[in-house]
Structures are given as structure tokens and as C-alpha cells.
Design a protein around this motif. Structure first.
Motif, PDB file in Angstrom:
ATOM      1  N   ASP A 182      -4.439  -6.280 -17.073  1.00  0.00           N
ATOM      2  CA  ASP A 182      -5.132  -5.584 -17.043  1.00  0.00           C
ATOM      3  C   ASP A 182      -5.086  -4.551 -18.605  1.00  0.00           C
ATOM      4  OD1 ASP A 182      -5.315  -2.320 -16.570  1.00  0.00           O
ATOM      5  OD2 ASP A 182      -4.724  -2.488 -15.157  1.00  0.00           O
ATOM      6  N   ASP A 183      -6.008  -3.385 -18.557  1.00  0.00           N
ATOM      7  CA  ASP A 183      -5.842  -3.212 -20.903  1.00  0.00           C
ATOM      8  C   ASP A 183      -5.412  -1.549 -20.178  1.00  0.00           C
ATOM      9  OD1 ASP A 183      -7.145  -1.782 -18.649  1.00  0.00           O
ATOM     10  OD2 ASP A 183      -8.826  -0.700 -20.623  1.00  0.00           O
ATOM     11  N   ASP A 184      -4.817  -1.485 -19.263  1.00  0.00           N
ATOM     12  CA  ASP A 184      -3.637  -0.593 -19.618  1.00  0.00           C
ATOM     13  C   ASP A 184      -2.287  -0.858 -18.878  1.00  0.00           C
ATOM     14  OD1 ASP A 184      -2.101   1.845 -18.937  1.00  0.00           O
ATOM     15  OD2 ASP A 184      -3.549   2.781 -17.309  1.00  0.00           O
ATOM     16  N   ILE A 185      -1.208   0.038 -20.523  1.00  0.00           N
ATOM     17  CA  ILE A 185      -0.144  -0.808 -20.848  1.00  0.00           C
ATOM     18  C   ILE A 185       0.505   0.010 -20.065  1.00  0.00           C
ATOM     19  CG2 ILE A 185       1.633  -1.086 -22.760  1.00  0.00           C
ATOM     20  CD1 ILE A 185      -0.539  -2.413 -23.537  1.00  0.00           C
ATOM     21  N   HIS A 186       0.853   0.976 -19.453  1.00  0.00           N
ATOM     22  CA  HIS A 186       1.512   1.655 -18.379  1.00  0.00           C
ATOM     23  C   HIS A 186       1.683   0.150 -17.104  1.00  0.00           C
ATOM     24  CE1 HIS A 186       1.006   4.716 -20.990  1.00  0.00           C
ATOM     25  NE2 HIS A 186       2.006   5.726 -21.003  1.00  0.00           N
ATOM     26  N   GLU A 187       0.460   0.183 -16.885  1.00  0.00           N
ATOM     27  CA  GLU A 187       0.085  -0.631 -15.307  1.00  0.00           C
ATOM     28  C   GLU A 187       0.973  -1.965 -15.674  1.00  0.00           C
ATOM     29  OE1 GLU A 187      -0.581   0.310 -12.599  1.00  0.00           O
ATOM     30  OE2 GLU A 187      -2.101   2.301 -13.031  1.00  0.00           O
ATOM     31  N   LEU A 188       0.327  -2.387 -17.276  1.00  0.00           N
ATOM     32  CA  LEU A 188       1.587  -3.521 -16.803  1.00  0.00           C
ATOM     33  C   LEU A 188       2.583  -3.529 -17.070  1.00  0.00           C
ATOM     34  CD1 LEU A 188      -1.071  -4.553 -19.872  1.00  0.00           C
ATOM     35  CD2 LEU A 188      -0.623  -5.909 -17.758  1.00  0.00           C
ATOM     36  N   ALA A 189       3.687  -2.410 -17.845  1.00  0.00           N
ATOM     37  CA  ALA A 189       5.048  -2.243 -17.948  1.00  0.00           C
ATOM     38  C   ALA A 189       5.446  -2.221 -16.203  1.00  0.00           C
ATOM     39  CB  ALA A 189       5.051  -0.389 -18.547  1.00  0.00           C
ATOM     40  N   ARG A 190       4.861  -1.019 -15.577  1.00  0.00           N
ATOM     41  CA  ARG A 190       5.411  -1.697 -14.100  1.00  0.00           C
ATOM     42  C   ARG A 190       5.025  -2.612 -13.324  1.00  0.00           C
ATOM     43  NH1 ARG A 190       1.339   3.492 -14.252  1.00  0.00           N
ATOM     44  NH2 ARG A 190       2.274   5.499 -14.162  1.00  0.00           N
ATOM     45  N   SER A 191       4.306  -3.591 -13.466  1.00  0.00           N
ATOM     46  CA  SER A 191       4.458  -4.455 -12.802  1.00  0.00           C
ATOM     47  C   SER A 191       5.106  -5.915 -13.479  1.00  0.00           C
ATOM     48  CB  SER A 191       2.968  -4.999 -13.665  1.00  0.00           C
ATOM     49  OG  SER A 191       1.755  -4.445 -12.645  1.00  0.00           O
ATOM     50  N   ARG A 233       9.513   4.082 -21.994  1.00  0.00           N
ATOM     51  CA  ARG A 233       9.672   4.540 -21.248  1.00  0.00           C
ATOM     52  C   ARG A 233       9.047   5.014 -20.018  1.00  0.00           C
ATOM     53  NH1 ARG A 233      12.861  10.185 -23.297  1.00  0.00           N
ATOM     54  NH2 ARG A 233      14.315   8.906 -24.257  1.00  0.00           N
ATOM     55  N   LEU A 234       9.201   4.707 -18.394  1.00  0.00           N
ATOM     56  CA  LEU A 234       8.228   5.123 -17.347  1.00  0.00           C
ATOM     57  C   LEU A 234       8.324   6.090 -16.477  1.00  0.00           C
ATOM     58  CD1 LEU A 234       7.890   1.761 -15.296  1.00  0.00           C
ATOM     59  CD2 LEU A 234       6.012   2.960 -16.728  1.00  0.00           C
ATOM     60  N   PRO A 235       7.224   6.776 -16.597  1.00  0.00           N
ATOM     61  CA  PRO A 235       8.342   8.288 -15.827  1.00  0.00           C
ATOM     62  C   PRO A 235       9.024   8.080 -14.608  1.00  0.00           C
ATOM     63  CG  PRO A 235       5.415   8.153 -15.671  1.00  0.00           C
ATOM     64  CD  PRO A 235       6.688   6.227 -16.125  1.00  0.00           C
ATOM     65  N   SER A 236      10.314   9.386 -14.679  1.00  0.00           N
ATOM     66  CA  SER A 236      11.365   8.761 -14.392  1.00  0.00           C
ATOM     67  C   SER A 236      11.717   7.705 -14.403  1.00  0.00           C
ATOM     68  CB  SER A 236      11.045   8.979 -13.204  1.00  0.00           C
ATOM     69  OG  SER A 236      10.431   8.227 -12.217  1.00  0.00           O
ATOM     70  N   LEU A 237      11.718   7.242 -15.096  1.00  0.00           N
ATOM     71  CA  LEU A 237      12.823   6.387 -15.677  1.00  0.00           C
ATOM     72  C   LEU A 237      12.685   6.072 -16.947  1.00  0.00           C
ATOM     73  CD1 LEU A 237      14.815   3.210 -14.350  1.00  0.00           C
ATOM     74  CD2 LEU A 237      12.106   2.039 -14.823  1.00  0.00           C
ATOM     75  N   GLU A 238      13.944   5.597 -17.519  1.00  0.00           N
ATOM     76  CA  GLU A 238      14.413   5.466 -18.342  1.00  0.00           C
ATOM     77  C   GLU A 238      15.149   4.169 -19.435  1.00  0.00           C
ATOM     78  OE1 GLU A 238      16.421   8.716 -20.788  1.00  0.00           O
ATOM     79  OE2 GLU A 238      14.883  10.417 -20.023  1.00  0.00           O
ATOM     80  N   VAL A 239      15.523   3.325 -19.581  1.00  0.00           N
ATOM     81  CA  VAL A 239      16.310   1.989 -20.323  1.00  0.00           C
ATOM     82  C   VAL A 239      15.833   1.770 -21.693  1.00  0.00           C
ATOM     83  CG1 VAL A 239      15.852  -0.317 -19.942  1.00  0.00           C
ATOM     84  CG2 VAL A 239      15.291   1.088 -18.183  1.00  0.00           C
ATOM     85  N   GLU A 240      17.555   2.377 -22.395  1.00  0.00           N
ATOM     86  CA  GLU A 240      17.942   1.005 -23.637  1.00  0.00           C
ATOM     87  C   GLU A 240      18.096   0.541 -23.397  1.00  0.00           C
ATOM     88  OE1 GLU A 240      20.531   3.934 -25.521  1.00  0.00           O
ATOM     89  OE2 GLU A 240      19.539   5.883 -25.155  1.00  0.00           O
TER      90      GLU A 240
END
Length: 222
Positions: free
Chosen positions: A163-172, A9-16
Motif C-alpha cells: 500500500d502507499d498509505d503509511i497509516h494503513e500499513l501501520a495499522r496492519s 501514534r495511531l488514532p486513539s493509540l499511543e505507544v512509546e
């Protein structure tokens, strides 16, 4: 019985998503969930027009959250410049626009690039204080929409974020931007650049084309 579903998940976003065996490409990261493997964040290939690099922990060796001082970042980049220069020059000479998007200040980034002799390679935007609700993905999308990336008119899929930040990569990746995960520690290494060049079907900085079949993908970029 039906396969178990795994959830990122990302903040405020859930995907199954019911992933195929060994397939992490559709996972979404949320705080508290296990990180997907870094190897799942890899370019799809094809013609990339723009590459944005993170600064701390990607071009430098020390992640941004380590509270590294400006002078240390400058010296660190200077030490790494002999390794970084050839592949960055190879990407630029292939017609790819290079930029930086980072949470460090623009002044810190530009001073470090000047000191390391790498400033001329980054002809694209250098964005400091890259903070926002949509992360770096939102900033990149805004730049593209505003026409600040002149060499890229085909859409976000022609842009790569390293990027080394997984959260930034996931958003992208959710926005359709291609991604490459830098190592968790130590910044980009020669093996990571070889892998990037192979995914983009570019000759390696040594002048020899490297195919994905020649690379130990599981052992790179981790």
C-alpha cells in the motif's frame, strides 16, 4: 543519560518505544506526527500465502485522494499492465493468492483489471470501499477469521499488504500483517517488485534469484 524516546501514534493509540539506532520498525503513526521512513515497512520474509494490493497509487500511478475518475484509472492501469503483469504472474505462479483491498469501488477495480488483462491474476478477494474503524487491517483480519483466505491458515503473519498509505500499513503491522510501502508517487515500479521478490526469497520475474545484498534498499520504494 537514558536515550530519548521517539513516539509514533495511531488514532486513539499511543505507544512509546525506545528505538534502536536507525530502527523504525516499532513506530506507530498518528496524525500530525512525522511519518516513519517508507523503507521501514518491509516484509519480514518467510512464507507468505496471500498478498493484498492497494489499487489507487499502488497498482495505478495516481493516489486515491487525487480524485481520479474511473476512466483515467482504467487507462492508467492499461498503460502499466506490461510492467505489472510479469511480477504479478510470478507471485501467483509461486502459489501466492493475490487480492485487492481499496477505497475505490469494486466495479471500478474490476473494470480496470479486465481492461488491462490482469483480472485472472487476482484469484483472492477484491474488496472495494474498504472503509472502517480498523482500516484495511481490520477487513483483512475479518476475512482471515471468516475463512475467506483458504490458502492461509497459519495466521496474519502469512499475509502481506502492499500500500502507499503509511497509516494503513501501520495499522496492519500492529495486527501482525506483513507490510510493504509503495512509493509516495507513481505507483509500484519494477525495482519495488524486485525488492518484494527478494524479501520473499522468490526468483525474480526474469528467472534469476535476487538477494537483498544486490539491492540498493535505501533507494527503493521511496
Amino acid at each position: 543519560p537514558p536515550p530519548r524516546r521517539r513516539q509514533w501514534r495511531l488514532p486513539s493509540l499511543e505507544v512509546e518505544t525506545p528505538p534502536a539506532p536507525g530502527d523504525d520498525s516499532d513506530f506507530v503513526v498518528t496524525p500530525g506526527s512525522p511519518e516513519p521512513p517508507r523503507e521501514s515497512f518491509r516484509p519480514l520474509g518467510g512464507r507468505v500465502r496471500v498478498v493484498f494490493f492497494d489499487f489507487d497509487g499502488t497498482l495505478t500511478a495516481t493516489p486515491g485522494e487525487a480524485g481520479t475518475r474511473r476512466l483515467r484509472k482504467k487507462r492508467e492501469l492499461e498503460r502499466r499492465a506490461p510492467m505489472l503483469g510479469p511480477p504479478l504472474r510470478g507471485l501467483r505462479d509461486a502459489g501466492i493468492l493475490l487480492g485487492i483491498v481499496s477505497k475505490s469501488t469494486e466495479q471500478t477495480i474490476r473494470e480496470a483489471l479486465d481492461g488491462a488483462g490482469l483480472a485472472d491474476l487476482f484469484e483472492g478477494p477484491v474488496i472495494g470501499k474498504a472503509l472502517g474503524l480498523e482500516g484495511k487491517a481490520g477487513l483483512i483480519a475479518d476475512m482471515h477469521e471468516a475463512g475467506r483466505l483458504d490458502s492461509c491458515t497459519e495466521g496474519l503473519a502469512r499475509i502481506l499488504l502492499v500500500d502507499d498509505d503509511i497509516h494503513e500499513l501501520a495499522r496492519s503491522r500492529e495486527r501482525g500483517i506483513q507490510t510493504f510501502a509503495a512509493p509516495r508517487e507513481g505507483g509500484l515500479q519494477e525495482a519495488d517488485f524486485r525488492e518484494i521478490f527478494a524479501y520473499l526469497s522468490l526468483p525474480s520475474p526474469s528467472g534469476r534469484s535476487v538477494g537483498l545484498g544486490e539491492l540498493d534498499i535505501g533507494g527503493l520504494g521511496g
